[in-house]
Design a protein around this motif. Structure first.
Motif, short mmCIF file in Angstrom:
data_model
loop_
_atom_site.label_atom_id
_atom_site.label_comp_id
_atom_site.label_asym_id
_atom_site.label_seq_id
_atom_site.Cartn_x
_atom_site.Cartn_y
_atom_site.Cartn_z
N PHE A 348 0.84 -1.19 0.00
CA PHE A 348 0.00 0.00 0.00
C PHE A 348 0.89 1.25 0.00
O PHE A 348 2.06 1.21 0.38
N ILE A 349 0.30 2.34 -0.43
CA ILE A 349 0.98 3.63 -0.44
C ILE A 349 0.02 4.66 0.12
O ILE A 349 -1.17 4.66 -0.22
N ALA A 350 0.50 5.51 1.00
CA ALA A 350 -0.32 6.55 1.62
C ALA A 350 0.50 7.82 1.70
O ALA A 350 1.72 7.81 1.54
N CYS A 351 -0.20 8.92 1.94
CA CYS A 351 0.48 10.22 2.00
C CYS A 351 -0.03 11.03 3.18
O CYS A 351 -1.23 11.09 3.43
N ASP A 352 0.90 11.65 3.90
CA ASP A 352 0.58 12.59 4.98
C ASP A 352 1.30 13.89 4.65
O ASP A 352 2.53 13.91 4.55
N SER A 353 0.55 14.95 4.45
CA SER A 353 1.16 16.19 3.96
C SER A 353 0.67 17.40 4.72
O SER A 353 -0.51 17.51 5.07
N ARG A 354 1.60 18.31 4.95
CA ARG A 354 1.30 19.62 5.50
C ARG A 354 2.42 20.55 5.06
O ARG A 354 3.48 20.07 4.61
N PRO A 355 2.26 21.86 5.14
CA PRO A 355 3.34 22.76 4.72
C PRO A 355 4.65 22.46 5.45
O PRO A 355 4.68 22.37 6.68
N GLY A 356 5.69 22.26 4.69
CA GLY A 356 7.00 21.98 5.27
C GLY A 356 7.35 20.51 5.38
O GLY A 356 8.52 20.17 5.60
N ARG A 357 6.38 19.62 5.20
CA ARG A 357 6.68 18.18 5.31
C ARG A 357 5.60 17.36 4.61
O ARG A 357 4.43 17.39 4.99
N THR A 358 6.01 16.64 3.57
CA THR A 358 5.14 15.69 2.89
C THR A 358 5.81 14.32 2.96
O THR A 358 6.97 14.18 2.59
#
Length: 373
Positions: A348-358
């Motif tokens: 599986f592949i998932a993403c957690d993103s916010r300004p400054g860190r993805t």
């Protein structure tokens, strides 16, 4: 030690080591005004992967950033509006902070006898709930990809006819100037044909399964991206060198990671100009993991982490959908293909993103050669 740093700070101090050390959930005690850590229990050390010694002098903000939801919970309890506050949230860390992970958790904030002290307890959101949510998202993405594949098949035949008719028409036109219009038709047909081929490509090529060293594959990705972005970009190796060889389609997995790293580099335009762009390739072993309701003893744990602006909120839930792109001129197929290749390896592949860190997170189970297909 931090355990001894609160001696005399409150009458409740002896309570911390004797009872809270035995609690299975992560617990920290902090000052209500400055959020300065007074105590952490062993479960919190394990959850943060940090020792009490390294946490000395730190605050809750140093661990999780200036979290508005968390601040609001603390204020509600401090003002006496609630005996305790409970909420599900993702506990993020600040870029460059001592703790570098994001933790989806159920958080509890409660007061202690000493009004100057607060207690924060958290535990990961139930894995089954997350698995069900991920499965729903995967099914939705797969339905969209199936729709796009069907559409691509429907487009393919008439597209060839349009191109052929434009070529025949070009030969019949008396004026050379009019042929510019047929060239537009031909070129746009070719562009659409390329797009259709990319939509269909992952399902045409058979798996070529072999055991290979993942880090050698990551080094190839690293060299390709740095060749295109030779200045202003740093790609950090954070490898677990004890990783065993993985069984899979080497070229497919290289392409999947390359698509993610290349997307990250393209998103780091401003940081590259400033010479501050950074992408981290982090590999670890995950034990006893559940992927699509299947339990595996060991899995590859790969993170691609960049310090870019983050994924726009309006597309954050759809980034793996075909033709969805946050970049002008992007095809919106890079992440779709990456997800397809990873899923073909039961991962599986998932993403957690916010300004400054993805953070793009990939897990692929280790499998035996004889069980491959």
């Amino acid at each position: 030690m931090l355990r001894n740093s609160f001696k005399g700070a409150a009458s409740a101090a002896p309570f911390f080591p004797t009872l809270l050390d035995q609690m299975p959930n992560a617990i920290v005690v902090f000052e209500a005004e400055g959020y300065q850590l007074i105590y952490v229990n062993p479960a919190a050390e394990a959850a943060l992967d940090l020792s009490r010694k390294s946490l000395e002098g730190q605050s809750v903000h140093d661990l999780f950033g200036d979290n508005n939801a968390l601040n609001s919970m603390v204020e509600e309890v401090k003002l006496g509006h609630a005996a305790a506050q409970r909420q599900e949230m993702v506990l993020h860390s600040l870029p460059g902070s001592i703790h570098q992970d994001s933790i989806p958790a159920h958080v509890v904030i409660a007061p202690l006898e000493d009004p100057s002290l607060m207690m924060m307890e958290w535990f990961p959101i139930d894995q089954q709930l997350r698995s069900e949510r991920d499965e729903r998202v995967t099914q939705q993405v797969e339905a969209n990809k199936q729709l796009m594949r069907n559409l691509a098949h429907e487009i393919k035949n008439p597209l060839g006819g349009i191109r052929g008719a434009a070529q025949l028409l070009e030969f019949e036109l008396p004026e050379k100037g009019l042929r510019e219009y047929t060239q537009v038709i031909i070129k746009e047909s070719d562009r659409l044909q390329t797009l259709v081929d990319r939509l269909l490509a992952p399902h045409r090529k058979a798996h070529v399964m072999e055991s290979f060293n993942l880090h050698e594959a990551l080094e190839r990705v690293r060299s390709l991206v740095l060749a295109e972005f030779p200045k202003g970009l740093r790609i950090i190796r954070n490898y677990d060198t004890s990783l065993p060889d993985i069984l899979g389609d080497r070229e497919q997995l290289i392409q999947a990671v390359l698509n993610i790293v290349h997307n990250a580099a393209q998103a780091l335009t401003e940081e590259i100009l400033l010479g501050a762009a950074q992408i981290e390739l982090k590999t670890r072993i995950a034990r006893s993991v559940t992927i699509s309701k299947q339990r595996y003893k060991l899995a590859l744990d790969l993170h691609v982490i960049d310090n870019g602006p983050g994924i726009p909120e309006d597309i954050s839930e759809r980034i793996f959908f075909p033709l969805v792109s946050g970049r002008e001129g992007g095809s919106g197929l890079g992440l779709t293909l990456a997800q397809t290749f990873v899923q073909q390896h039961q991962g599986f592949i998932a993403c957690d993103s916010r300004p400054g860190r993805t953070d793009f997170h990939i897990q692929i189970p280790y499998r035996r050669q004889e069980t491959s297909s």
